[in-house]
Design an enzyme around this catalytic site. Structure first.
Site, mmCIF file in Angstrom:
data_model
loop_
_atom_site.group_PDB
_atom_site.id
_atom_site.type_symbol
_atom_site.label_atom_id
_atom_site.label_comp_id
_atom_site.label_asym_id
_atom_site.label_seq_id
_atom_site.Cartn_x
_atom_site.Cartn_y
_atom_site.Cartn_z
ATOM 1 N N GLY A 1 60.906 32.131 -68.962
ATOM 2 C CA GLY A 1 61.262 32.120 -70.374
ATOM 3 C C GLY A 1 62.712 32.509 -70.591
ATOM 4 O O GLY A 1 63.233 33.412 -69.919
ATOM 5 N N HIS B 1 53.957 33.364 -72.612
ATOM 6 C CA HIS B 1 53.526 33.021 -71.254
ATOM 7 C C HIS B 1 52.718 31.722 -71.256
ATOM 8 O O HIS B 1 52.883 30.873 -70.387
ATOM 9 C CB HIS B 1 52.652 34.128 -70.659
ATOM 10 C CG HIS B 1 53.343 35.440 -70.467
ATOM 11 N ND1 HIS B 1 53.082 36.532 -71.259
ATOM 12 C CD2 HIS B 1 54.290 35.826 -69.582
ATOM 13 C CE1 HIS B 1 53.821 37.550 -70.852
ATOM 14 N NE2 HIS B 1 54.568 37.152 -69.837
ATOM 15 N N GLY C 1 51.885 40.136 -66.298
ATOM 16 C CA GLY C 1 50.669 40.332 -67.063
ATOM 17 C C GLY C 1 50.939 40.676 -68.516
ATOM 18 O O GLY C 1 52.026 40.430 -69.026
#
Length: 279
Positions: A147, A37, A31
């Site tokens: 990532g 993201h 989150g």
């Protein structure tokens, strides 16, 4: 977009998609979503029929209780961003849903987990392996997206996939940066305005070290990066290692690796930031 809170419901929905021959892309997150993201989600959207994003602050990968307590949680704003990005399913489970009983599994992650973040954050990578393996088991994705800011973590996840025999593709995605070079991170919101101005020195130094390295040894390059970053107020390097980009093992000579990478962890005030660069 459907927001789903239970494992059972998500499995049912994905079984339907799978029965229609659809490919599934998974982006696991904790989150506090940012453009980094979103770039993973966009890639997943381009490469799969169905995109699943999980939002779950996983307690088993925090070896510092204060870090877990202060980790930013912005679920409502996150779900708005996921909707806008064209996500099909957002899995937003409770801790009890993901861990109905304690997860006592210990993974033999080997040398990739025994350096850098391994000794600095005992138990961290085992916790990562626990939650990511659970997500892979629930979603059974065709591809999973991570990532490259968490460079060592990708190597650890590849090792876990090998151990558990998951049939999927791990897709590493380039680091997304702010205009001033600072790697996007959910932790950046905790920087004071003054610290936020100073923090880009991390990437500036890494970038300049690539040229420096052409005429200097591995050890001299490491010293250059550490001294340069530490010369700025609020900055304190925890470690800077130059490693083989696949095995994560430190090198002492440039000839020892065809794909050397520099991995840094440093504190800006009390905020722990990580970054890396390829040589």
């Amino acid at each position: 977009m459907e927001r789903i809170t239970t494992v059972k419901e998500l499995r049912q929905r994905l079984d339907e998609a799978r029965s229609q021959g659809k490919t599934i892309g998974l982006v696991p997150t904790m989150g506090a979503l940012h453009q980094g993201h979103i770039s993973l989600i966009e890639r997943a959207r381009n490469e799969n029929d169905v995109v699943v994003v999980s939002i779950f602050v996983n307690p088993t990968q925090f070896n510092n209780a204060e870090d877990l307590r202060t980790y930013p949680r912005t679920v409502e704003a996150d779900c708005e961003k996921l909707e806008a990005a064209g996500v099909d399913f957002a899995l937003v489970p409770s801790v009890e849903e993901m861990y109905p009983e304690p997860d006592t599994r210990v993974f033999d992650l080997g040398p990739v987990a025994e350096v850098m973040e391994g000794p600095m954050r005992p138990g961290h990578f085992n916790g990562v392996a626990q939650i990511v393996s659970k997500l892979f088991d629930i979603v059974r994705p065709t591809r999973a997206y991570f990532g490259e800011k968490d460079f060592q973590q990708i190597a650890v996840i590849r090792r876990m996939v090998e151990l558990e025999g998951f049939d999927l593709e791990i897709v590493p995605c380039p680091i997304k940066r702010h205009d001033d070079g600072l790697a996007m991170s959910s932790r950046n919101v905790r920087l004071t305005p003054e610290q936020r101005e100073i923090a880009p020195v991390i990437y500036r130094t890494l970038k300049s070290s690539v040229d420096w390295a052409k005429n200097h040894t591995v050890e001299e390059t490491k010293r250059y990066v550490i001294d340069e970053v530490n010369s700025f107020p609020h900055m304190q390097v925890e470690y800077y290692e130059i490693v083989d980009g696949i095995t994560m093992q430190p090198i002492t000579d440039w000839s020892q690796s065809e794909c050397p990478a520099g991995c840094i962890t440093c504190y800006c005030g009390d905020v722990r930031l990580i970054d890396n660069i390829k040589y």
